[in-house]
Structures are given as structure tokens and as C-alpha cells.
Design a protein around this motif. Structure first.
Motif, PDB file in Angstrom:
ATOM      1  N   VAL A  16       1.108  -1.344   0.075  1.00  0.00           N
ATOM      2  CA  VAL A  16      -0.513  -0.435  -0.452  1.00  0.00           C
ATOM      3  C   VAL A  16       0.695   1.289  -0.135  1.00  0.00           C
ATOM      4  O   VAL A  16       1.044   2.041  -0.820  1.00  0.00           O
ATOM      5  CB  VAL A  16      -1.170   0.081   1.139  1.00  0.00           C
ATOM      6  N   LEU A  17       1.888   1.394   0.444  1.00  0.00           N
ATOM      7  CA  LEU A  17       2.858   2.423   0.930  1.00  0.00           C
ATOM      8  C   LEU A  17       3.950   2.683  -0.496  1.00  0.00           C
ATOM      9  O   LEU A  17       3.725   3.657  -0.505  1.00  0.00           O
ATOM     10  CB  LEU A  17       3.715   2.332   2.018  1.00  0.00           C
ATOM     11  N   GLY A  18       4.172   1.367  -0.682  1.00  0.00           N
ATOM     12  CA  GLY A  18       4.224   1.658  -1.395  1.00  0.00           C
ATOM     13  C   GLY A  18       4.240   1.908  -3.311  1.00  0.00           C
ATOM     14  O   GLY A  18       4.272   3.308  -3.976  1.00  0.00           O
ATOM     15  N   GLY A  19       2.529   2.119  -3.308  1.00  0.00           N
ATOM     16  CA  GLY A  19       1.294   2.561  -3.948  1.00  0.00           C
ATOM     17  C   GLY A  19       1.840   4.041  -4.530  1.00  0.00           C
ATOM     18  O   GLY A  19       1.520   4.640  -5.248  1.00  0.00           O
ATOM     19  N   LEU A  20       1.319   4.147  -2.645  1.00  0.00           N
ATOM     20  CA  LEU A  20       0.780   5.708  -3.052  1.00  0.00           C
ATOM     21  C   LEU A  20       2.325   6.592  -3.212  1.00  0.00           C
ATOM     22  O   LEU A  20       2.031   7.600  -3.359  1.00  0.00           O
ATOM     23  CB  LEU A  20       0.211   5.978  -1.052  1.00  0.00           C
ATOM     24  N   PHE A  21       3.478   5.664  -2.465  1.00  0.00           N
ATOM     25  CA  PHE A  21       4.466   6.132  -2.839  1.00  0.00           C
ATOM     26  C   PHE A  21       4.951   6.928  -4.424  1.00  0.00           C
ATOM     27  O   PHE A  21       5.500   7.741  -4.847  1.00  0.00           O
ATOM     28  CB  PHE A  21       6.046   5.994  -2.590  1.00  0.00           C
ATOM     29  N   SER A  26       4.338  10.250  -9.871  1.00  0.00           N
ATOM     30  CA  SER A  26       4.314   9.912 -11.625  1.00  0.00           C
ATOM     31  C   SER A  26       3.429  11.462 -11.381  1.00  0.00           C
ATOM     32  O   SER A  26       2.790  11.435 -12.239  1.00  0.00           O
ATOM     33  CB  SER A  26       3.598   8.582 -11.691  1.00  0.00           C
ATOM     34  N   GLY A  27       2.825  11.725 -10.182  1.00  0.00           N
ATOM     35  CA  GLY A  27       1.859  12.832 -10.397  1.00  0.00           C
ATOM     36  C   GLY A  27       2.502  14.370 -10.770  1.00  0.00           C
ATOM     37  O   GLY A  27       1.956  15.680 -10.449  1.00  0.00           O
ATOM     38  N   LYS A  28       3.374  13.915 -10.754  1.00  0.00           N
ATOM     39  CA  LYS A  28       3.985  15.650 -11.038  1.00  0.00           C
ATOM     40  C   LYS A  28       3.853  15.657 -13.001  1.00  0.00           C
ATOM     41  O   LYS A  28       5.041  15.432 -13.368  1.00  0.00           O
ATOM     42  CB  LYS A  28       5.628  15.983 -10.791  1.00  0.00           C
TER      43      LYS A  28
END
Length: 58
Positions: A16-21, A26-28
Motif C-alpha cells: 500500500v505504501l509503495g503504491g502511494l509513493f 508520477s503525479g508531477k
């Protein structure tokens, strides 16, 4: 709780934490200066139109 339970729990938290990071990184999206200027100009136009509409209503 048995050891295998802790392993699964830690693995799930890590996924979960890896996916959030990954989502955060990738949102930039780089925006060019020309596009940013156009965005700011358009925003100013819209705000001016909305403030004019608000004055008309009162």
C-alpha cells in the motif's frame, strides 16, 4: 498472531505504501512557462467575469 500473519500484514502495508509513493511521484507534470502564463490569464478572465456577475446580482 503467528509469524506468517505478521509477514502478510507487513507485506500488505509495504504494498500500500509503495503504491502511494509511486502515485505521488508520477503525479508531477512539468508545465511550460507559456502554458502557465495562459492558465493564469484565463483564470484572471474567469475571476473577472464571476465578480462582474456577482455585482450584477446585487
Amino acid at each position: 498472531m503467528p509469524t506468517i500473519g505478521w509477514v502478510f500484514l507487513l507485506g500488505a502495508i509495504a504494498l500500500v505504501l509503495g503504491g502511494l509513493f509511486m502515485l505521488r511521484d508520477s503525479g508531477k507534470m512539468p508545465i511550460s512557462k507559456e502554458k502557465m502564463k495562459k492558465i493564469q490569464e484565463r483564470k484572471a478572465e474567469i475571476e473577472a467575469e464571476e465578480s462582474a456577475e456577482d455585482r450584477e446580482q446585487w
